[in-house]
Design a protein around this motif. Sequence first.
Motif, PDB file in Angstrom:
ATOM      1  N   GLY A 180      24.922   4.856   1.438  1.00 14.30           N
ATOM      2  CA  GLY A 180      24.613   5.587   2.659  1.00 14.30           C
ATOM      3  C   GLY A 180      24.701   7.097   2.475  1.00 14.30           C
ATOM      4  N   ARG A 181      24.115   7.823   3.403  1.00 15.84           N
ATOM      5  CA  ARG A 181      24.141   9.281   3.410  1.00 15.84           C
ATOM      6  C   ARG A 181      24.601   9.771   4.774  1.00 15.84           C
ATOM      7  N   VAL A 182      25.036  11.022   4.797  1.00 13.31           N
ATOM      8  CA  VAL A 182      25.589  11.610   6.018  1.00 13.31           C
ATOM      9  C   VAL A 182      24.516  12.299   6.846  1.00 13.31           C
ATOM     10  N   PRO A 222      22.123  10.183   9.812  1.00 14.58           N
ATOM     11  CA  PRO A 222      22.815   9.813  11.055  1.00 14.58           C
ATOM     12  C   PRO A 222      23.350  11.011  11.833  1.00 14.58           C
ATOM     13  N   LEU A 223      23.838  12.031  11.108  1.00 14.46           N
ATOM     14  CA  LEU A 223      24.372  13.204  11.797  1.00 14.46           C
ATOM     15  C   LEU A 223      23.259  13.936  12.543  1.00 14.46           C
ATOM     16  N   LEU A 224      22.092  14.074  11.925  1.00 13.84           N
ATOM     17  CA  LEU A 224      20.970  14.737  12.600  1.00 13.84           C
ATOM     18  C   LEU A 224      20.507  13.932  13.811  1.00 13.84           C
ATOM     19  N   VAL A 225      20.503  12.614  13.694  1.00  7.51           N
ATOM     20  CA  VAL A 225      20.147  11.775  14.844  1.00  7.51           C
ATOM     21  C   VAL A 225      21.146  11.977  15.976  1.00  7.51           C
ATOM     22  N   ALA A 226      22.441  12.007  15.633  1.00  5.92           N
ATOM     23  CA  ALA A 226      23.472  12.217  16.649  1.00  5.92           C
ATOM     24  C   ALA A 226      23.312  13.573  17.324  1.00  5.92           C
ATOM     25  N   LEU A 227      23.033  14.602  16.535  1.00  3.56           N
ATOM     26  CA  LEU A 227      22.823  15.935  17.106  1.00  3.56           C
ATOM     27  C   LEU A 227      21.586  15.968  18.007  1.00  3.56           C
ATOM     28  N   PRO A 236      17.112   1.810   6.221  1.00  4.87           N
ATOM     29  CA  PRO A 236      17.344   0.627   7.046  1.00  4.87           C
ATOM     30  C   PRO A 236      18.809   0.242   7.140  1.00  4.87           C
ATOM     31  N   ALA A 237      19.622   0.608   6.145  1.00  3.90           N
ATOM     32  CA  ALA A 237      21.032   0.218   6.181  1.00  3.90           C
ATOM     33  C   ALA A 237      21.716   0.772   7.413  1.00  3.90           C
ATOM     34  N   ALA A 238      21.428   2.017   7.783  1.00  4.86           N
ATOM     35  CA  ALA A 238      22.053   2.617   8.959  1.00  4.86           C
ATOM     36  C   ALA A 238      21.616   1.890  10.228  1.00  4.86           C
ATOM     37  N   ALA A 239      20.318   1.571  10.320  1.00 10.23           N
ATOM     38  CA  ALA A 239      19.829   0.860  11.495  1.00 10.23           C
ATOM     39  C   ALA A 239      20.363  -0.567  11.535  1.00 10.23           C
ATOM     40  N   PRO A 241      29.660   8.615   4.731  1.00 10.14           N
ATOM     41  CA  PRO A 241      28.533   7.828   5.241  1.00 10.14           C
ATOM     42  C   PRO A 241      28.937   6.812   6.310  1.00 10.14           C
ATOM     43  N   VAL A 242      30.085   6.148   6.101  1.00  6.33           N
ATOM     44  CA  VAL A 242      30.564   5.181   7.095  1.00  6.33           C
ATOM     45  C   VAL A 242      30.849   5.888   8.416  1.00  6.33           C
ATOM     46  N   ALA A 243      31.512   7.037   8.347  1.00  3.83           N
ATOM     47  CA  ALA A 243      31.813   7.797   9.557  1.00  3.83           C
ATOM     48  C   ALA A 243      30.542   8.265  10.243  1.00  3.83           C
ATOM     49  N   ALA A 244      29.544   8.700   9.459  1.00  4.35           N
ATOM     50  CA  ALA A 244      28.291   9.199  10.035  1.00  4.35           C
ATOM     51  C   ALA A 244      27.537   8.094  10.764  1.00  4.35           C
ATOM     52  N   VAL A 245      27.451   6.915  10.163  1.00  2.00           N
ATOM     53  CA  VAL A 245      26.742   5.807  10.811  1.00  2.00           C
ATOM     54  C   VAL A 245      27.478   5.375  12.083  1.00  2.00           C
TER      55      VAL A 245
END
Length: 246
Positions: A37-39, A42-47, A17-20, A137-141
């Motif tokens: 956070g984790r990378v 968010p990276l998989l969602v972006a891809l 939920p933190a990313a959302a 993690p910050v960059a990924a979100v």
Amino acid sequence: MSEAQAAEVHERRWRAPAAATALFYPELGMERVARVGRVRGPLLVALACALLSAGAGILRVDAKDVTLRAMDKAGELQTSSDRQVEDATKSAERVYLVKRVASALVEPPLQLGLFCVGLFGLAWFLRGRIEGRAVPPVAAVSLLPLAVANALDAVATFQHEAIAPDGPPSLPRTLADFWTAVVGHPAAEPVTKLLSAFDVFSFWSALLLGFGLAAAAQMPRRRALIGTIVAWLWVRLVTHVAMGGR
């Protein structure tokens, strides 16, 4: 279980939920992202969203008009048969397919790397105390607003029966796009270049980076936001006005 361990378990439960949350409440969400956070997510969602946008474009692309204009400009249209025109059209559509898929696969990881470098650079310039493990993690979100843009672009593309490879974007993203959509025609070239620098979703990402920088570098939020937005403006103006990007 100690109080510290219990707090860590609680944070881990709220990892997803933190990313959302960061998308709409970055002042709260980015602090949690910087801590737990984790990378990968968010990276998989972006891809996935980038590939979805690319797939929509590939399914709707029609390069016949572009091919006819190119052949006419080269003086080849009058001497070409229908079969040659069809082959040239298919070739242009294959080139479009390769470019879209390659861009979808390369852009999210590249943007992630650039965001990481930007965070380290801003933290150094603004004299923050950056925590290296919080940066990815910050960059990924911060990729997620761009993922939202790609998802909406896919929906907008599917609303068209066909799109041209060099046609206008299905989803307005910049002030130049909104100008064209409202007025009905592009602004003068210098104005268009200036307006194209202001991408709504890119600005959203910049805001997330600013809040994330404040959390990861332990600096005042106001300084981090102002520094990040100024840097974002400078990069956008250089790449889209001075260098003529689009």
